[in-house]
Design an enzyme around this catalytic site. Structure first.
Site, mmCIF file in Angstrom:
data_model
loop_
_atom_site.group_PDB
_atom_site.id
_atom_site.type_symbol
_atom_site.label_atom_id
_atom_site.label_comp_id
_atom_site.label_asym_id
_atom_site.label_seq_id
_atom_site.Cartn_x
_atom_site.Cartn_y
_atom_site.Cartn_z
ATOM 1 N N ASP A 167 -3.235 -3.015 2.627
ATOM 2 C CA ASP A 167 -3.680 -2.937 4.318
ATOM 3 C C ASP A 167 -4.915 -4.606 4.298
ATOM 4 O OD1 ASP A 167 -1.964 -0.940 4.989
ATOM 5 O OD2 ASP A 167 -3.207 -0.097 6.173
ATOM 6 N N TYR A 191 -1.869 -5.380 14.536
ATOM 7 C CA TYR A 191 -2.417 -3.628 12.902
ATOM 8 C C TYR A 191 -3.423 -3.227 13.437
ATOM 9 C CZ TYR A 191 -5.914 -2.614 9.427
ATOM 10 O OH TYR A 191 -6.606 -2.529 8.311
ATOM 11 N N GLU A 224 0.550 -1.234 0.123
ATOM 12 C CA GLU A 224 -0.450 -0.056 -0.237
ATOM 13 C C GLU A 224 0.819 0.968 -0.054
ATOM 14 O OE1 GLU A 224 -3.925 1.723 3.004
ATOM 15 O OE2 GLU A 224 -3.757 -0.192 2.054
#
Length: 713
Positions: A104, A308, A8
């Site tokens: 992600d 995360y 990303e």
């Protein structure tokens, strides 16, 4: 054949390339024996704009609405088109036979990758890297257990539906409001109900009528107690009744009629998800939701210290139990050593309050990684947030806090008085916080002071039937309080409660409301602006309240789980959009700009609007064909008022720059002619060029010489 990896961001691509051996760095990618690693700069592809369907939509017109294409198109975003060309070129290389999506691991990350694949016409196999931390170990394990790309088709469909729904509602309602009321007014599927909640609270505050009351406190020598009526309310709104009650009790004796002791076990709080962490950081440090997200992203991506961030789960999965000691070992340093090391000597067996596979969807709770931490490398903000996460993680393995509650009831002159006390028996998990843990204090109700005025105090050993006497009786004044305005912690709670947005989007929604000047921060609380107050009255009632939008969010979740279908959802959004636009077209409400300044545009004469920006106030011309803007901050000149001698403010008008005294109103023109000299400059020049030998020269000669000298400069 080589494998193309699409990350990303460049920073993530760099780490993947390093770990997976792609050391040959090119301008827009890394290459190695097996993997070619490139990146998207966020979204490279987005939904097409109305003018991409028809050039006439370049001009906003109410009669053209609603704009609802039969099928949504995609376009390469101009600002990142160079990177898209690189990615597309790499996809078409003959030696690239497979692709790994490494964006992600969430709804938005899936969407941006799939749109790139679709726009570049990728038709070869692809897989998904799904990891919850950016450590070397997590990356290697993730590449060893890649998932089939098709496994995330439903997640992509959910993300696509969300994007198209926001496009249809946001674009059409914003254009309708802007063209109908000739003002920059924006609305959205999620932001408008959020504004509606803030506005509802504002109305509650405005309609609230405060009342004075008194509470009755009695000193019984060894402890104090508070009067309460039979219904449990300790407030006395009638002064005469309060005075009579005080007189009745003063000097009277009584008895303890009840002493109740109960042992309470308070379990540790759940691990953090993003919303709970944002709430805690706002309450403790005053961090905005967006600030917390940004700091957390650095801890995750740059320092690799946490898992995360954009998760909505507060639980761990059973396959993580074997990693818990390694994580505890990595944080057993500095202030955490004495708390974490004893746990390393034990057999960890967390219960359902910590590990529950059924309550984890895409990602588990936010916890530390096994990466060794160097606290001195963290900024002050990062340190504070990391401290919250680490202490919450350690507390998961501590026993419940145990304490005794003591409730005492006293009868004096036929009236009931109450006292409460607490005795800590075992601090349990609270030891991790050093006794400084504050529960969610978001109690927005009027908590009826007097109900527990003595709550939490240490009480002596008391027995039922024991006699007492009122040594002193005091009436304490009070006043009922209106509901509190939302701070970000409270607003996040309400958004979560009503299903508005996701953990990943709620901070951006709040920031969008602020940047569009519909709400503003005043200290820790959020207030609606004049624009926001009017805007909420201009939109249809169903868009003001969270219920309908929350149902759409629930439907998106069902699509992601395979329990719902995109077709009916998008058709519902189309129908809703048509109605919202129709309501705006038929509205008879009048909009009056709340931020009109006293300054006029020097180009067209229109009154300028005052806007708040990060760099201060800005004055903007509202005329569409003008575009004039300048700083709205006061600019003080070096000139002083000839009357009050204060510095004068510089202003700009049709005739050019001028200065004005804010107190006296006196104005002076700033003449651009270099030969113009005002009286103050005249005196200064005379002093500058007057010399002993020039005595006898007239003033005209002196000024002439001064001007000639000035022109030479």
């Amino acid at each position: 054949m080589k494998v193309l990896v699409l990350a990303e961001k460049p920073s993530v691509a760099k780490e993947i390339a390093r770990v997976m051996g792609s050391h040959n760095k090119q301008k827009s990618y890394f290459e190695g024996p097996k993997y070619v690693v490139t990146w998207a700069l966020g979204h490279l592809v987005g939904l097409a704009e109305p003018e991409d369907y028809d050039k006439k939509y370049q001009t906003w017109a109410l009669e053209d609405l609603p704009i609802l294409p039969d099928k949504s198109r995609l376009k390469v975003l101009r600002e990142t088109s160079h990177q898209f060309k690189t990615v597309q070129h790499l996809m078409k290389r003959q030696d690239v036979g497979e692709l790994i999506i490494a964006t992600d691991a969430a709804r938005e990350g899936e969407l941006l990758a799939r749109w790139i694949l679709q726009m570049a016409k990728w038709n070869k196999p692809f897989k998904r890297l799904w990891i919850s931390s950016q450590t070397d170990k997590a990356i290697k394990e993730g590449f060893a257990s890649l998932k089939p790309g098709q496994q995330f088709d439903r997640l992509y469909e959910s993300a696509r539906c969300r994007a198209e729904a926001d496009w249809m509602v946001g674009l059409n309602v914003t254009r309708a409001l802007t063209t109908k009321f000739n003002a920059q007014l924006s609305a959205g599927r999620v932001q408008t109900p959020t504004l509606g909640m803030i506005m509802d609270r504002e109305k509650e505050i405005l309609n609230f009528r405060s009342q004075e009351y008194e509470t009755l406190q009695v000193d019984l020598g060894s402890f104090e107690a508070s009067w309460r009526a039979s219904g449990g309310d300790g407030r006395l709104f009638e002064k005469d009744k309060a005075a009579q009650l005080k007189q009745k009790v003063e000097g009277s004796g009584g008895k303890i009629t009840s002493v109740k002791k109960s042992e309470n076990n308070e379990p540790h709080p759940l691990a953090y998800d993003l919303t709970e962490l944002q709430r805690d950081a706002n309450r403790r440090f005053g961090f905005s939701a967006k600030q917390t997200s940004n700091v957390l992203q650095r801890l995750y991506e740059q320092h690799k210290l946490v898992t995360y961030p954009r998760t909505d789960s507060r639980y761990l999965t059973s396959d993580m139990v074997g990693t818990l000691k390694e994580r505890l070992s990595s944080i057993a340093i500095g202030p955490y050593a004495s708390l974490a090391r004893p746990l390393l000597r034990k057999n960890l067996s967390p219960g359902k309050r910590v590990v529950d596979d059924s309550k984890v969807t895409d990602h588990h709770a936010i916890i530390p990684t096994e990466q060794t931490v160097l606290l001195n490398q963290l900024s002050a903000e990062e340190r504070k947030l990391y401290d919250l996460i680490v202490r919450r993680f350690i507390s998961l393995f501590y026993p419940p806090a145990r304490y005794d509650n003591v409730s005492v009831t006293v009868q004096i002159a036929g009236e009931s008085f109450y006292a409460k006390g607490t005795t800590i028996k075992d601090s349990g998990w609270r030891e991790v916080y050093g006794g400084d843990y504050d529960d969610d204090s978001e109690d927005e109700s009027d908590d009826a002071p007097g109900q527990g005025a003595a709550s939490g105090k240490l009480l002596p050993e008391l027995k039922e039937g024991e006699s007492v006497k009122a040594v002193r009786v005091v009436l304490k004044p009070g006043r009922t309080q209106p509901p509190k305005r939302y701070n970000e912690a409270a607003l996040l709670s309400q958004m979560e409660k009503h299903g508005l947005g996701t953990p990943a989007t709620r901070a951006d929604i709040i920031e969008k409301l602020i940047s569009s000047d519909t709400i503003e921060r005043q200290g820790p609380t959020l207030h609606p602006t004049g624009k926001g107050k009017q805007l909420i009255e201009l939109v249809a009632p169903e868009l003001r309240t969270p219920e309908l939008t929350a149902r759409w969010e629930g439907e998106l979740e069902r699509i992601a789980k395979g329990q719902g279908k995109p077709g009916p959802f998008l058709q519902g959004i189309r129908d809703m959009t048509k109605k919202l636009v129709t309501d705006v077209k038929g509205s008879e409400v009048e909009y009056k700009p709340h931020n009109v300044s006293n300054s006029h545009c020097p180009d067209c004469g229109t009154r300028l609007l005052e806007k708040k920006t990060k760099r201060g106030k800005l004055l903007v011309c509202p005329s569409e064909d003008c575009g004039y803007k300048r700083s709205g901050e006061k600019r003080l000149s070096s000139r002083r008022c000839p009357q009050c001698h204060k510095k004068m403010e510089m202003k700009e008008g049709k005739a050019g720059m001028f200065v004005q005294c804010l107190g006296c109103g006196i104005t002076e023109t700033l003449n651009k002619d270099a030969k113009h000299v005002n009286k103050r400059e005249e005196r200064k020049l005379v002093q500058q060029y007057s010399k002993p030998e020039s005595i006898g020269s007239n003033l005209g000669d002196l000024l002439k010489a001064a001007l000639e000298q000035k022109e030479k400069k």
